[in-house]
Design a protein around this motif. Structure first.
Motif, mmCIF file in Angstrom:
data_model
loop_
_atom_site.group_PDB
_atom_site.id
_atom_site.type_symbol
_atom_site.label_atom_id
_atom_site.label_comp_id
_atom_site.label_asym_id
_atom_site.label_seq_id
_atom_site.Cartn_x
_atom_site.Cartn_y
_atom_site.Cartn_z
ATOM 1 N N CYS A 237 89.652 4.366 51.808
ATOM 2 C CA CYS A 237 90.891 5.128 51.561
ATOM 3 C C CYS A 237 90.794 5.882 50.234
ATOM 4 O O CYS A 237 89.845 5.705 49.474
ATOM 5 C CB CYS A 237 92.101 4.204 51.598
ATOM 6 S SG CYS A 237 92.103 2.999 50.287
ATOM 7 N N GLY A 238 91.774 6.701 49.959
ATOM 8 C CA GLY A 238 91.721 7.594 48.797
ATOM 9 C C GLY A 238 92.160 6.962 47.486
ATOM 10 O O GLY A 238 92.345 7.649 46.484
ATOM 11 N N TRP A 239 92.323 5.633 47.468
ATOM 12 C CA TRP A 239 92.749 4.941 46.242
ATOM 13 C C TRP A 239 91.516 4.627 45.411
ATOM 14 O O TRP A 239 90.766 3.723 45.722
ATOM 15 C CB TRP A 239 93.499 3.666 46.660
ATOM 16 C CG TRP A 239 94.042 2.852 45.537
ATOM 17 C CD1 TRP A 239 94.649 3.285 44.403
ATOM 18 C CD2 TRP A 239 94.045 1.410 45.462
ATOM 19 N NE1 TRP A 239 95.029 2.218 43.634
ATOM 20 C CE2 TRP A 239 94.667 1.061 44.238
ATOM 21 C CE3 TRP A 239 93.574 0.399 46.301
ATOM 22 C CZ2 TRP A 239 94.843 -0.271 43.839
ATOM 23 C CZ3 TRP A 239 93.749 -0.923 45.903
ATOM 24 C CH2 TRP A 239 94.375 -1.253 44.692
ATOM 25 N N VAL B 6 83.253 7.714 49.918
ATOM 26 C CA VAL B 6 84.373 7.511 48.990
ATOM 27 C C VAL B 6 84.847 8.851 48.445
ATOM 28 O O VAL B 6 84.121 9.846 48.466
ATOM 29 C CB VAL B 6 83.966 6.584 47.814
ATOM 30 C CG1 VAL B 6 83.527 5.212 48.320
ATOM 31 C CG2 VAL B 6 82.867 7.197 46.960
ATOM 32 N N GLY B 7 86.071 8.847 47.950
ATOM 33 C CA GLY B 7 86.638 10.068 47.377
ATOM 34 C C GLY B 7 88.148 10.002 47.444
ATOM 35 O O GLY B 7 88.713 9.123 48.093
ATOM 36 N N PRO B 8 88.841 10.936 46.763
ATOM 37 C CA PRO B 8 90.305 10.928 46.779
ATOM 38 C C PRO B 8 90.859 11.231 48.173
ATOM 39 O O PRO B 8 90.105 11.455 49.113
ATOM 40 C CB PRO B 8 90.672 12.030 45.777
ATOM 41 C CG PRO B 8 89.450 12.865 45.621
ATOM 42 C CD PRO B 8 88.272 12.011 45.943
ATOM 43 N N CYS B 9 92.174 11.234 48.291
ATOM 44 C CA CYS B 9 92.820 11.544 49.582
ATOM 45 C C CYS B 9 92.511 12.977 50.000
ATOM 46 O O CYS B 9 92.347 13.855 49.147
ATOM 47 C CB CYS B 9 94.346 11.426 49.449
ATOM 48 S SG CYS B 9 94.866 9.726 49.346
ATOM 49 N N ASP C 186 73.663 0.565 50.859
ATOM 50 C CA ASP C 186 72.437 1.179 50.320
ATOM 51 C C ASP C 186 72.728 2.547 49.743
ATOM 52 O O ASP C 186 71.985 3.054 48.912
ATOM 53 C CB ASP C 186 71.408 1.399 51.447
ATOM 54 C CG ASP C 186 71.147 0.129 52.216
ATOM 55 O OD1 ASP C 186 70.623 -0.814 51.615
ATOM 56 O OD2 ASP C 186 71.494 0.072 53.415
ATOM 57 N N ALA C 187 73.786 3.190 50.262
ATOM 58 C CA ALA C 187 74.075 4.563 49.837
ATOM 59 C C ALA C 187 75.583 4.771 49.770
ATOM 60 O O ALA C 187 76.328 4.258 50.607
ATOM 61 C CB ALA C 187 73.463 5.552 50.824
ATOM 62 N N ILE C 188 76.014 5.506 48.754
ATOM 63 C CA ILE C 188 77.434 5.876 48.656
ATOM 64 C C ILE C 188 77.514 7.396 48.548
ATOM 65 O O ILE C 188 76.910 8.004 47.657
ATOM 66 C CB ILE C 188 78.113 5.223 47.426
ATOM 67 C CG1 ILE C 188 78.014 3.688 47.510
ATOM 68 C CG2 ILE C 188 79.579 5.650 47.341
ATOM 69 C CD1 ILE C 188 78.625 2.953 46.319
ATOM 70 N N PHE C 189 78.210 7.999 49.486
ATOM 71 C CA PHE C 189 78.437 9.451 49.456
ATOM 72 C C PHE C 189 79.787 9.702 48.812
ATOM 73 O O PHE C 189 80.811 9.222 49.306
ATOM 74 C CB PHE C 189 78.416 10.020 50.880
ATOM 75 C CG PHE C 189 77.097 9.854 51.579
ATOM 76 C CD1 PHE C 189 75.948 10.423 51.058
ATOM 77 C CD2 PHE C 189 77.001 9.141 52.760
ATOM 78 C CE1 PHE C 189 74.717 10.276 51.707
ATOM 79 C CE2 PHE C 189 75.788 8.988 53.421
ATOM 80 C CZ PHE C 189 74.640 9.555 52.895
ATOM 81 N N VAL C 190 79.782 10.437 47.716
ATOM 82 C CA VAL C 190 81.031 10.709 46.990
ATOM 83 C C VAL C 190 81.481 12.123 47.313
ATOM 84 O O VAL C 190 80.768 13.094 47.031
ATOM 85 C CB VAL C 190 80.826 10.572 45.464
ATOM 86 C CG1 VAL C 190 82.157 10.732 44.736
ATOM 87 C CG2 VAL C 190 80.188 9.228 45.123
ATOM 88 N N LEU C 191 82.664 12.242 47.888
ATOM 89 C CA LEU C 191 83.167 13.567 48.252
ATOM 90 C C LEU C 191 84.070 14.117 47.159
ATOM 91 O O LEU C 191 85.069 13.484 46.779
ATOM 92 C CB LEU C 191 83.959 13.484 49.564
ATOM 93 C CG LEU C 191 83.138 13.705 50.836
ATOM 94 C CD1 LEU C 191 83.909 13.208 52.032
ATOM 95 C CD2 LEU C 191 82.802 15.181 51.019
ATOM 96 N N ASP C 192 83.668 15.289 46.631
ATOM 97 C CA ASP C 192 84.569 16.098 45.823
ATOM 98 C C ASP C 192 85.086 15.486 44.527
ATOM 99 O O ASP C 192 86.096 15.935 44.031
ATOM 100 C CB ASP C 192 85.776 16.487 46.700
ATOM 101 C CG ASP C 192 86.589 17.604 46.066
ATOM 102 O OD1 ASP C 192 85.992 18.614 45.688
ATOM 103 O OD2 ASP C 192 87.816 17.460 45.931
ATOM 104 N N GLN C 193 84.473 14.431 43.999
ATOM 105 C CA GLN C 193 84.961 14.006 42.688
ATOM 106 C C GLN C 193 83.837 13.561 41.776
ATOM 107 O O GLN C 193 83.276 12.487 41.928
ATOM 108 C CB GLN C 193 86.023 12.922 42.785
ATOM 109 C CG GLN C 193 86.910 13.086 41.550
ATOM 110 C CD GLN C 193 87.910 11.994 41.327
ATOM 111 O OE1 GLN C 193 87.541 10.932 40.899
ATOM 112 N NE2 GLN C 193 89.168 12.271 41.581
#
Length: 422
Positions: free
Chosen positions: A228-230, A117-120, A249-256
């Motif tokens: 998606c980035g929403w 997950v993460g923004p656009c 089981d896991a959520i990778f959060v990119l850049d936020q």
């Protein structure tokens, strides 16, 4: 930096370095060859002395764990070597997933289900690709789920889908698209009809879980989910709902970091939330570039890529031989609603469409549904585009990847349009 077209550039990369380049010009082709050492592009290994071709829109990162020499021929818009990359972090995430897979294998359980997950424009689909490629290189058979309707990596934009990944992505083409499972949403953003989007995500999750049950190798390999980035307000709620549907089981959060902290607060403790930096090579795309990328995806669906051309078919069908529907009717004010009907029911209402000039250039999903009741939740056989309409002869002309007849006579109209300029 202006480079002569025929110029050859040679780059010696130290260990853990990355060569990044972009090709923007529609007329340019850039060729990449690994001369010595080892290197990879988004998790796919480069074959020594093999030449890879890249065309307009390519954004490439050649990473080396041990050092290498590569040669680049042709005119790039940007080309530079980066010493700072998040690849070690991505590799650690892969290693953590692999530990879970080994355990799943041993105990005949389900492997890790991870969501990005993460923004656009932070590189979510690229990280998915890296994690999938690393898994396949370990002999795994993970399922790739794409919930990003804006770009459509598994099929065309306006869809969500799943694909079993059996071999690494081809460097200049992506993952092999054999037998994907695709649901047509028909819009460019989940925001346009969140009710319908949620129904399709639930349906896809059920089907993916069924696939995990029947194949032991895939079951242990798990799932990697692109989103998606929403991510704000209703978009955030949708992410939580996606996570529950797939039982991640896991959520990778990119850049936020804000999103990371919200998920740590709101997700159950057994879900691991991991923050990841985005790569410095990630490029933000303007609105017009996104539109262009969408058009390109649809064009490739019908015509293939420069390296792998497809020859679509054009044929006529009688108005009377197809049933065309649209999902979603205009909203009625509460005072006009029939008793017992909820205000958002109109979002999933099936509206039959009589062929008219308004359907011209629209993409239509060919549904696998056997009757009206199943249309919304059925996956699709593929897509056609309405290229002409003859009301006198009562004929519709369709552009299709396959010759006629159509696999089914139920067509569901998408909001996406494609102008066939071939």
């Amino acid at each position: 930096m202006s480079v002569d077209k025929k110029v050859l550039q040679e780059f010696t990369l130290e260990r853990d370095n990355e060569l990044r380049f972009e090709v923007e010009s529609k007329t340019e082709k850039v060729y990449l060859t690994l001369k010595s050492g080892t290197a990879e592009v988004f998790g796919t290994e480069l074959v020594k002395a093999k030449t890879y071709e890249f065309t307009a829109g390519a954004k490439v990162a050649v990473f080396t764990w041990h050092g290498c020499v590569v040669e680049v021929k042709g005119k790039t818009d940007v080309i530079y070597t980066a010493k700072e990359t998040p690849m070690v972090l991505y590799s650690n995430c892969h290693a953590a997933l692999e530990v879970m897979r080994v355990e799943a294998d041993r105990e005949n359980k389900r492997g890790p289900i991870a969501m990005l997950v993460g923004p656009c424009d932070v590189g979510k689909s690229t990280v998915c690709r890296i994690l999938l490629n690393y898994a396949v290189r370990m002999g795994r058979r993970p399922i790739y789920v794409d919930l990003d309707v804006g770009q459509g990596h598994i099929s065309i934009p306006g869809t969500i889908g799943a694909l079993m990944v059996e071999r690494p992505a081809v460097i200049d083409e992506g993952f092999s698209q054999e037998a994907p499972l695709v649901y047509s949403f028909g819009q460019k953003s989940p925001q346009n009809n969140q009710t319908l989007f949620s129904i399709l995500v639930q349906q896809l999750a059920i089907t993916v879980k069924e696939r995990l049950e029947v194949n032991k190798k895939t079951r242990a390999s798990g799932v990697i989910i692109n989103t998606c980035g929403w991510i704000k307000n209703a978009g955030y709620k949708q992410l939580i709902s996606n996570a529950k549907a797939f039982e991640v089981d896991a959520i990778f959060v990119l850049d936020q970091e804000r999103l990371y902290n919200e998920l740590v607060r709101d997700m159950p403790n057994f879900v691991k939330i991991i923050f990841m930096a985005k790569s410095g090579g990630v490029v933000e795309r303007s609105k017009s570039l996104r539109v262009e990328a969408r058009d390109q995806r649809i064009r490739e669906y019908f015509y293939g890529t420069p390296k792998n051309s497809l020859y679509p078919h054009s044929f006529d069908v009688k108005f009377s031989d197809v049933k065309i529907y649209k999902v979603g009717a205009p909203a009625l004010p509460d005072s006009c609603l029939p008793l017992g009907m909820k205000a958002d029911d109109h979002l999933t209402k099936l509206v039959p469409i009589t062929p008219n000039a308004g359907i011209l250039h629209h993409i239509m999903a060919v549904s696998f549904a056997e009757n009206e009741d199943d249309i919304i939740t059925s996956h699709v056989a593929g897509f056609v585009c309405v290229t002409n309409l003859d009301t006198e002869r009562q004929m519709i002309t369709l552009l299709s990847p396959q010759p006629k007849p159509l696999p089914n006579n139920i067509l569901v109209m998408s909001d996406l349009q494609f102008m066939d300029t071939h």
